[in-house]
Design a protein around this motif. Structure first.
Motif, PDB file in Angstrom:
ATOM      1  N   ARG A 169      11.540 -47.954-102.956  1.00  0.00           N
ATOM      2  CA  ARG A 169      10.649 -47.827-104.110  1.00  0.00           C
ATOM      3  C   ARG A 169      10.611 -46.380-104.605  1.00  0.00           C
ATOM      4  NH1 ARG A 169       4.334 -49.251-103.439  1.00  0.00           N
ATOM      5  NH2 ARG A 169       4.443 -47.442-102.074  1.00  0.00           N
ATOM      6  N   SER A 170      10.581 -45.437-103.666  1.00  0.00           N
ATOM      7  CA  SER A 170      10.576 -44.028-104.084  1.00  0.00           C
ATOM      8  C   SER A 170      11.912 -43.624-104.671  1.00  0.00           C
ATOM      9  CB  SER A 170      10.272 -43.133-102.879  1.00  0.00           C
ATOM     10  OG  SER A 170       8.936 -43.279-102.510  1.00  0.00           O
ATOM     11  N   LEU A 171      13.008 -44.087-104.038  1.00  0.00           N
ATOM     12  CA  LEU A 171      14.335 -43.671-104.496  1.00  0.00           C
ATOM     13  C   LEU A 171      14.639 -44.186-105.889  1.00  0.00           C
ATOM     14  CD1 LEU A 171      16.508 -44.088-101.288  1.00  0.00           C
ATOM     15  CD2 LEU A 171      15.587 -41.996-102.294  1.00  0.00           C
ATOM     16  N   CYS A 172      14.056 -45.319-106.239  1.00  0.00           N
ATOM     17  CA  CYS A 172      14.318 -45.945-107.521  1.00  0.00           C
ATOM     18  C   CYS A 172      13.919 -45.043-108.684  1.00  0.00           C
ATOM     19  CB  CYS A 172      13.572 -47.267-107.607  1.00  0.00           C
ATOM     20  SG  CYS A 172      14.591 -48.570-108.254  1.00  0.00           S
ATOM     21  N   MET A 173      13.069 -44.060-108.424  1.00  0.00           N
ATOM     22  CA  MET A 173      12.681 -43.129-109.480  1.00  0.00           C
ATOM     23  C   MET A 173      13.656 -41.953-109.566  1.00  0.00           C
ATOM     24  SD  MET A 173      10.048 -44.115-111.144  1.00  0.00           S
ATOM     25  CE  MET A 173       9.157 -42.690-111.798  1.00  0.00           C
ATOM     26  N   ASN A 174      14.749 -41.999-108.800  1.00  0.00           N
ATOM     27  CA  ASN A 174      15.695 -40.893-108.733  1.00  0.00           C
ATOM     28  C   ASN A 174      14.997 -39.554-108.505  1.00  0.00           C
ATOM     29  OD1 ASN A 174      18.104 -42.394-109.239  1.00  0.00           O
ATOM     30  ND2 ASN A 174      17.377 -42.607-111.350  1.00  0.00           N
ATOM     31  N   PRO A 175      14.233 -39.453-107.442  1.00  0.00           N
ATOM     32  CA  PRO A 175      13.482 -38.205-107.240  1.00  0.00           C
ATOM     33  C   PRO A 175      14.411 -37.066-106.834  1.00  0.00           C
ATOM     34  CG  PRO A 175      13.235 -39.636-105.339  1.00  0.00           C
ATOM     35  CD  PRO A 175      14.036 -40.411-106.345  1.00  0.00           C
ATOM     36  N   ARG A 176      13.974 -35.835-107.112  1.00  0.00           N
ATOM     37  CA  ARG A 176      14.755 -34.667-106.677  1.00  0.00           C
ATOM     38  C   ARG A 176      14.348 -34.265-105.267  1.00  0.00           C
ATOM     39  NH1 ARG A 176      14.627 -31.799-112.148  1.00  0.00           N
ATOM     40  NH2 ARG A 176      15.473 -33.484-113.393  1.00  0.00           N
ATOM     41  N   ILE A 177      13.112 -34.654-104.904  1.00  0.00           N
ATOM     42  CA  ILE A 177      12.577 -34.267-103.598  1.00  0.00           C
ATOM     43  C   ILE A 177      11.964 -35.519-102.966  1.00  0.00           C
ATOM     44  CG2 ILE A 177      10.871 -32.824-102.397  1.00  0.00           C
ATOM     45  CD1 ILE A 177      10.889 -31.081-105.003  1.00  0.00           C
ATOM     46  N   MET A 178      12.132 -35.682-101.664  1.00  0.00           N
ATOM     47  CA  MET A 178      11.452 -36.785-100.980  1.00  0.00           C
ATOM     48  C   MET A 178      10.539 -36.207 -99.898  1.00  0.00           C
ATOM     49  SD  MET A 178      12.092 -39.988-101.900  1.00  0.00           S
ATOM     50  CE  MET A 178      12.009 -41.047-100.466  1.00  0.00           C
ATOM     51  N   LEU A 179       9.294 -36.680 -99.922  1.00  0.00           N
ATOM     52  CA  LEU A 179       8.332 -36.277 -98.902  1.00  0.00           C
ATOM     53  C   LEU A 179       8.102 -37.457 -97.967  1.00  0.00           C
ATOM     54  CD1 LEU A 179       5.698 -34.732-101.359  1.00  0.00           C
ATOM     55  CD2 LEU A 179       7.526 -33.515-100.158  1.00  0.00           C
ATOM     56  N   PHE A 180       8.140 -37.209 -96.678  1.00  0.00           N
ATOM     57  CA  PHE A 180       7.893 -38.275 -95.707  1.00  0.00           C
ATOM     58  C   PHE A 180       6.708 -37.889 -94.848  1.00  0.00           C
ATOM     59  CE2 PHE A 180      12.293 -38.769 -96.863  1.00  0.00           C
ATOM     60  CZ  PHE A 180      12.523 -40.137 -96.815  1.00  0.00           C
ATOM     61  N   ASP A 181       5.648 -38.698 -94.880  1.00  0.00           N
ATOM     62  CA  ASP A 181       4.438 -38.386 -94.119  1.00  0.00           C
ATOM     63  C   ASP A 181       4.378 -39.294 -92.887  1.00  0.00           C
ATOM     64  OD1 ASP A 181       2.049 -37.528 -93.223  1.00  0.00           O
ATOM     65  OD2 ASP A 181       0.872 -38.169 -94.966  1.00  0.00           O
ATOM     66  N   GLU A 182       4.895 -38.813 -91.776  1.00  0.00           N
ATOM     67  CA  GLU A 182       4.950 -39.580 -90.529  1.00  0.00           C
ATOM     68  C   GLU A 182       5.469 -40.995 -90.757  1.00  0.00           C
ATOM     69  OE1 GLU A 182       2.230 -38.918 -87.541  1.00  0.00           O
ATOM     70  OE2 GLU A 182       1.150 -37.291 -88.531  1.00  0.00           O
ATOM     71  N   PRO A 183       6.687 -41.120 -91.275  1.00  0.00           N
ATOM     72  CA  PRO A 183       7.171 -42.447 -91.706  1.00  0.00           C
ATOM     73  C   PRO A 183       7.360 -43.438 -90.566  1.00  0.00           C
ATOM     74  CG  PRO A 183       8.951 -40.842 -91.744  1.00  0.00           C
ATOM     75  CD  PRO A 183       7.695 -40.073 -91.499  1.00  0.00           C
ATOM     76  N   THR A 184       7.469 -42.977 -89.334  1.00  0.00           N
ATOM     77  CA  THR A 184       7.725 -43.926 -88.244  1.00  0.00           C
ATOM     78  C   THR A 184       6.542 -44.061 -87.290  1.00  0.00           C
ATOM     79  OG1 THR A 184       8.745 -42.177 -86.934  1.00  0.00           O
ATOM     80  CG2 THR A 184      10.218 -43.523 -88.268  1.00  0.00           C
ATOM     81  N   SER A 185       5.426 -43.386 -87.590  1.00  0.00           N
ATOM     82  CA  SER A 185       4.327 -43.365 -86.611  1.00  0.00           C
ATOM     83  C   SER A 185       3.610 -44.694 -86.485  1.00  0.00           C
ATOM     84  CB  SER A 185       3.308 -42.296 -86.993  1.00  0.00           C
ATOM     85  OG  SER A 185       3.931 -41.053 -87.025  1.00  0.00           O
ATOM     86  N   ALA A 186       3.671 -45.541 -87.549  1.00  0.00           N
ATOM     87  CA  ALA A 186       2.950 -46.806 -87.487  1.00  0.00           C
ATOM     88  C   ALA A 186       3.870 -47.954 -87.083  1.00  0.00           C
ATOM     89  CB  ALA A 186       2.313 -47.108 -88.842  1.00  0.00           C
ATOM     90  N   LEU A 187       5.092 -47.620 -86.646  1.00  0.00           N
ATOM     91  CA  LEU A 187       6.071 -48.673 -86.377  1.00  0.00           C
ATOM     92  C   LEU A 187       6.162 -48.987 -84.889  1.00  0.00           C
ATOM     93  CD1 LEU A 187       8.971 -47.490 -88.690  1.00  0.00           C
ATOM     94  CD2 LEU A 187       7.332 -49.326 -89.118  1.00  0.00           C
ATOM     95  N   ASP A 188       6.517 -50.251 -84.592  1.00  0.00           N
ATOM     96  CA  ASP A 188       6.836 -50.618 -83.222  1.00  0.00           C
ATOM     97  C   ASP A 188       8.125 -49.913 -82.837  1.00  0.00           C
ATOM     98  OD1 ASP A 188       4.675 -52.247 -83.046  1.00  0.00           O
ATOM     99  OD2 ASP A 188       5.758 -54.039 -83.687  1.00  0.00           O
ATOM    100  N   PRO A 189       8.268 -49.559 -81.543  1.00  0.00           N
ATOM    101  CA  PRO A 189       9.418 -48.744 -81.125  1.00  0.00           C
ATOM    102  C   PRO A 189      10.762 -49.298 -81.583  1.00  0.00           C
ATOM    103  CG  PRO A 189       7.889 -49.025 -79.307  1.00  0.00           C
ATOM    104  CD  PRO A 189       7.362 -49.849 -80.440  1.00  0.00           C
TER     105      PRO A 189
END
Lengths: 262, 372
Positions: A169-189
């Motif tokens: 969804r973020s990439l679809c806007m062709n962003p120049r910068i991507m910010l990731f806020d703890e992208p894996t912290s809520a995931l099962d291992p």
């Protein structure tokens, strides 16, 4: 975690003459009386990949949220791709459409299908015709390897799949910068790797990335620079190998000993 | 339990659930006869039904009189006077109850208004209908079409608002209140959450004031006080004043229900919409309101049902809605003493209307559920 992944590039810096895409100078932020960010100075080059780590409450999430103005800073300046973040709402919307963000809790829109989630901003912000937006959305869903889930609702997907949709969804806007806020912290291992793989692929494509994470394998594999924050300050910043093997500051050593040996 | 040991680890097949008592007999045993107390309650219920139902059916249907010219004739047709319902009263007054004093040659306009009302409801609410966009435009334009059809002008014979009465008046008051309170209520809810202090203040004061005053008081204000504030000599139709008050009253309640829905959304939804560069209005149109309104459906429909029923309060300021008109009709010497028939009829009208809204909201909730 991801030690087996081949390091993409670990040279400390990109071409230093390259224009800075983010430039933060003397930035302070308070929540009420609480001083969350203290005198932050940070320059990010185009295509640079930065991992930010630090104990919880150290201000690392707040720092990247200031870059797309989800949080407002009270002092100092933040310039993103030549535009300074001020009260000007139009500027803020422009910067937000150029800066993608991926959240710990995914924050997909539960009332829309996966495809509609990904198409939403291209249609309404970029004014893309619907058919074109759908085609582009499918390309990005293929890139994050879940085109077959396009017609489902987010609630029907696993956490790892949801996070990959959020990245698409973020990439679809062709962003120049991507910010990731703890992208894996809520995931099962078992789902962390599928998300990290997508992020590594994105890094290889030359995206400018700021990632708040404790995935040190990811840092080693793709980061140009690791920033360590504590109590609202940037304590130390180094290329990953140096950072892990040779931390200078006592607090960095303590933090690393806590996350690496348990 | 011991059976599971027959399977080597990793080879256990999926088994059917243990046999239960199912079917009709199982349901009766489980729900009606599961314990001595339940048996006793079941028997008590059967006895109650046995003693209430037959006389009720007798009074309502089998012995009831459907055609008569007054109550005396009604009673003469029964085994004993007043032994059963005299529906002839309702039948004889039906046109009056439905149309009020709307001039007879113009009543096709009322019928057309009603048919268009049904069309607007179905067209506006149905999801998979061809030309959905035009149905929505039609539904939005409906209140104005209805006002034109009912009040006339622009080529139609003008009809004074004092000619409206009965079910027609009830529907005009209720539907106007419902139709306009939703958009106004949403605007008030957003205003109350605005970052602009002046706007927020105005919305809070409005909502709290309206909620803090009984509807009857507001209706008295509409019928008497408002004229003091208007320039002398100007006339502002009583019905119009009442409609404004009823709408504002419902709006304040809708605003609070919608605000609850807005607060039910996680901050992450706002942040995700913001981070994609959606403007405030786009974010609300596409992300926030669809979800907040979905959460609010039960509360919104509850408020709608409430304002539908509250519409009868207009009889206090002398407007002849279905209840007011019915009560006036009870004083007719031909039909004295037929209050039960009248109130059963009016109750049925309100029950059918409100129950339909309730069922529709349930089906809407089910349809909008996207599994999370």
């Amino acid at each position: 975690m991801n030690q087996e992944t081949t390091p993409v590039s670990t040279q400390p810096r990109l071409d230093p003459s390259d224009a800075k895409i983010i430039s933060i100078k003397g930035m302070h932020k308070w929540f009420g009386d609480f001083h969350v960010l203290k005198d932050i100075n940070l320059e990010v080059a185009r295509s640079e990949r930065i991992v930010i780590c630090g104990p919880s409450g150290s201000g690392k999430s707040t720092l990247i949220r200031c870059i797309n103005r989800l949080e407002e800073h009270q002092q100092g300046s933040i310039v993103v791709d030549g535009t300074e973040l001020t009260q000007d709402l139009k500027n803020i919307e422009i910067i937000r459409s150029e800066v993608g963000m991926v959240f710990q809790q995914f924050n997909l829109f539960p009332h829309l299908t996966v495809l509609d989630n990904v198409m939403l901003a291209p249609i309404w912000v970029r004014k893309l015709p619907r058919a074109e937006a759908a085609e582009q959305a499918m390309q990005y869903l293929e890139r994050v390897k879940i085109p077959e889930q396009a017609a489902k609702y987010p609630g029907q997907l696993s956490g790892g799949q949801q996070q990959r949709v959020a990245i698409a969804r973020s990439l679809c806007m062709n962003p120049r910068i991507m910010l990731f806020d703890e992208p894996t912290s809520a995931l099962d291992p078992e789902m962390i790797k599928e998300v990290l793989d997508v992020m590594i692929e994105l890094a290889e494509s030359g995206m400018t990335m700021l990632v708040v994470t404790h995935e040190m394998g990811f840092a080693t594999a793709v980061a140009h620079r690791v920033i360590f924050m504590d109590e609202g300050e940037i304590i130390e910043q180094k290329p990953p190998r140096e950072f892990f093997e040779n931390p200078e500051h006592e607090r960095t050593k303590l933090f690393l000993s806590q996350i690496l040996h348990h | 339990m011991s059976e599971s040991s027959h399977y080597a680890p990793g080879t256990h097949p999926d088994l059917p659930p243990p046999a239960r008592t199912t079917g009709m007999v199982g349901w009766v045993r489980g729900n009606l006869l599961s314990s001595p107390l339940n048996v006793a309650l079941t028997l008590l219920s059967i006895w109650l039904l046995w003693s209430i139902l037959p006389p009720a059916i007798h009074w309502l249907f089998t012995e009831a009189v459907w055609t008569a010219k007054d109550r005396k004739e009604c009673w003469a047709l029964m085994d004993a006077p007043r032994d059963a319902a005299c529906w002839a009263f309702i039948r004889g007054s039906f046109e009056l109850f439905v149309y009020g004093w709307f001039p007879e040659p113009e009543r096709w306009r009322v019928n057309l208004t009603f048919i268009l009302f049904i069309a607007a409801i179905f067209g506006g609410l149905r999801e998979n209908i061809p030309g959905k966009k035009y149905w929505l435009i039609f539904a939005a334009a409906y209140p104005f079409i209805a006002a034109w059809l009912l009040l006339g002008g622009f080529g139609l014979e003008p009809v004074g608002t004092n000619k409206l009465g009965g079910i027609l008046l009830t529907l005009v008051v209720a539907v106007t209140g419902i139709a306009f309170s939703l958009p106004i209520g949403i605007a008030l809810a957003l205003g109350r959450r605005s970052k602009l202090p002046a706007l927020r203040g105005v919305c809070v004061i409005f909502i709290e004031f309206i909620r803090g005053v009984p509807l009857i008081t507001l209706l008295f204000v509409a019928s008497t006080m408002l004229t003091y504030f208007l320039p002398p000599g100007s006339t502002f139709d009583l019905l119009m004043r009442v409609l404004i008050m009823v709408t504002l009253f419902a709006s304040a309640y809708i605003a609070e229900v919608v605000r609850g829905g807005l607060q039910g959304l996680s901050a992450g939804q706002y942040e995700a919409a913001d981070s994609l560069g959606l403007s405030y209005w786009r974010a609300h149109q596409l992300v926030i309101l669809p979800q907040a309104l979905k959460i609010s459906i039960p509360g919104i429909v509850n408020t709608f049902i409430g304002s539908f029923k509250d519409s009868v309060l207009v009889l206090i300021i002398g407007m002849m809605d279905i209840l007011g008109l019915g009560r006036a009709r009870l004083n007719d010497p031909d039909w004295l003493g037929l209050a039960p028939e009248l109130y059963i009829f009016i109750s049925l009208f309100f029950f059918i209307s409100c129950f339909s809204m309730s069922r529709y909201s349930l089906s809407l909730e089910k349809k909008l559920h996207t599994g999370h």
